[in-house]
Design an enzyme around this catalytic site. Structure first.
Site, mmCIF file in Angstrom:
data_model
loop_
_atom_site.group_PDB
_atom_site.id
_atom_site.type_symbol
_atom_site.label_atom_id
_atom_site.label_comp_id
_atom_site.label_asym_id
_atom_site.label_seq_id
_atom_site.Cartn_x
_atom_site.Cartn_y
_atom_site.Cartn_z
ATOM 1 N N HIS A 197 -13.228 65.306 53.684
ATOM 2 C CA HIS A 197 -14.492 65.445 54.278
ATOM 3 C C HIS A 197 -15.509 65.335 53.169
ATOM 4 O O HIS A 197 -15.503 66.048 52.439
ATOM 5 C CB HIS A 197 -14.444 66.764 55.126
ATOM 6 N N GLU A 200 -20.475 64.926 55.599
ATOM 7 C CA GLU A 200 -20.882 65.240 56.843
ATOM 8 C C GLU A 200 -22.145 66.081 56.907
ATOM 9 O O GLU A 200 -23.062 65.508 57.796
ATOM 10 C CB GLU A 200 -19.661 66.430 57.136
ATOM 11 N N ASP A 279 -12.943 68.074 66.554
ATOM 12 C CA ASP A 279 -12.366 69.276 67.313
ATOM 13 C C ASP A 279 -12.798 69.360 68.763
ATOM 14 O O ASP A 279 -13.794 69.905 69.167
ATOM 15 C CB ASP A 279 -13.259 70.418 66.503
HETATM 16 N N1 ADE Z 1 -12.669 71.928 60.104
HETATM 17 C C1 ADE Z 1 -12.547 71.621 61.322
HETATM 18 N N2 ADE Z 1 -13.510 70.695 61.851
HETATM 19 C C2 ADE Z 1 -14.336 70.653 60.467
HETATM 20 C C3 ADE Z 1 -15.451 69.841 60.414
HETATM 21 N N3 ADE Z 1 -16.270 69.200 61.500
HETATM 22 N N4 ADE Z 1 -15.977 69.729 59.147
HETATM 23 C C4 ADE Z 1 -15.418 70.417 58.056
HETATM 24 N N5 ADE Z 1 -14.326 71.116 58.511
HETATM 25 C C5 ADE Z 1 -13.677 71.324 59.725
HETATM 26 ZN ZN ZN Z 2 -13.322 66.960 60.566
#
Ligand code: ADE
Ligand code: ZN
Length: 336
Positions: A197, A200, A279
């Site tokens: 990630h 973000e 998620d």
């Molecule tokens: N863990 C689960 N969803 C996440 C997200 N969007 N960003 C970072 N960690 C995560």
């Molecule tokens: Zn994620």
């Protein structure tokens, strides 16, 4: 518009950015809590769902880790994975690359073997009974130390054959990829691919570091890449995919409205971006919902949607032969 929505629903798809702990619908969370004798803070599944209003990434993560605490036994991990696979089938997903957060469970005394055992058993059943192929990605929690990550990597050794890649997730700001360079070097030495990630809610520098220091094959999210034109060029030239999660970004207030999502600009500027749900139980949208949301807000054409779907298969960790077979199915479905 519904014609386009039906077109999206009918396309065979891949999902490359899905946290299995992010797939526990409130009803299932209540069921597991009751089964395991755990008391939740909310009186009902509906009241829990109503509490899913987030101001930022950390707000969400606090609730996500609290939700994960209903998972104690191998069967619990099986059940949440199976629930996701049924949704995947509904969404016409033929291939999925699932992330899991072992440290969120081992830190509570749940054995690593129970976590991966339940997830993997469900994924194998999903392949055999639903025809959904899969890869598994072990994600390290970046709010924990690299030392904790090394311990987790060690615990993964007996299950190495089940895990394709390692990833990096959780709170991004103030936890740059640099902190995990040695851990990822070790994982690569052991034969794992890497993803992370990045960008973000963090700056483009974190994406550069995920590429340079963690050797990430894919960047999860990568929203801030668009702010740095040299980075846009590099992502395009080296065909580094971004696994974008539009509804997640909106629900975490990383964008004001879906019309502000950078997905179309990324596509137009030559980045191999693809669409995912992140998620879905917390953000209220599975893969088709994500496609439909961006298609509507950004006025995507059928060709652009097909391009995004092909990008997912191309960015997956399957063999070239498997990619060709899936891409042929996409071609066939997009001719109607
Ligand atoms: N863990 C689960 N969803 C996440 C997200 N969007 N960003 C970072 N960690 C995560
Ligand atoms: Zn994620």
């Amino acid at each position: 518009m519904t014609v386009l929505h039906d077109f999206i629903r009918a396309l065979p798809k891949a999902e490359l950015h899905i946290h299995i702990e992010g797939c526990i619908e409130p009803e299932l969370m209540f069921h597991l809590a009751e089964r395991n004798g755990i008391k939740l803070k909310y009186p009902s599944a509906d009241s829990l769902r109503n509490a899913y209003r987030f101001e930022n990434l950390q707000d969400f993560l606090d609730i996500y880790y609290a939700g994960s605490s209903v998972l104690l036994y191998e069967q619990d991990f099986y059940d949440i994975t199976w629930a996701y696979l049924l949704k995947a089938q509904e969404n016409n997903i033929l291939h999925t690359e699932v992330m899991f957060d072992p440290q969120a469970h081992t830190s509570r005394g749940v054995p690593f073997s129970a976590v991966i055992g339940g997830i993997y058993r469900a994924l194998v059943d999903g392949y055999e009974k639903l025809g959904i192929s899969f890869r598994l990605i072990l994600s390290f929690l970046r709010h924990l130390s690299a030392e904790d990550g090394f311990k987790t990597l060690e615990e993964a050794v007996p299950f190495q054959g089940w895990i394709t890649a390692v990833g990096l997730d959780s709170s991004e700001k103030n936890f740059p990829p640099d902190l995990f360079a040695d851990l990822f070097e070790k994982a690569i030495e052991m034969g794992f691919l890497t993803v992370a990630h990045a960008g973000e809610d963090g700056p483009p520098e974190y994406i550069w570091a995920a590429l340079d220091l963690l050797k990430a094959s894919r960047i999860d999210h990568g929203n801030s890449a668009i702010q740095d034109s040299d980075l846009v060029d590099v992502l395009g030239i080296y065909e580094i995919p971004l696994t974008s999660c539009p509804i997640s970004n909106l629900k975490l207030k990383l964008i004001q409205s879906m019309a502000d999502h950078p997905l179309k600009e990324m596509l137009d500027r030559g980045i191999k971006v693809n669409v995912n749900s992140d998620d879905p139980a917390y953000f209220g949208g599975y893969l088709n919902d994500n496609f439909i949301a961006v298609a509507d807000a950004l006025n995507l054409s059928k060709d652009e949607i097909v391009h995004l779907v092909k990008n997912s298969f191309e960015a997956s960790f399957i063999t070239d032969g498997e990619k060709r077979a899936f891409l042929k199915k996409v071609e066939e479905a997009s001719c109607y």
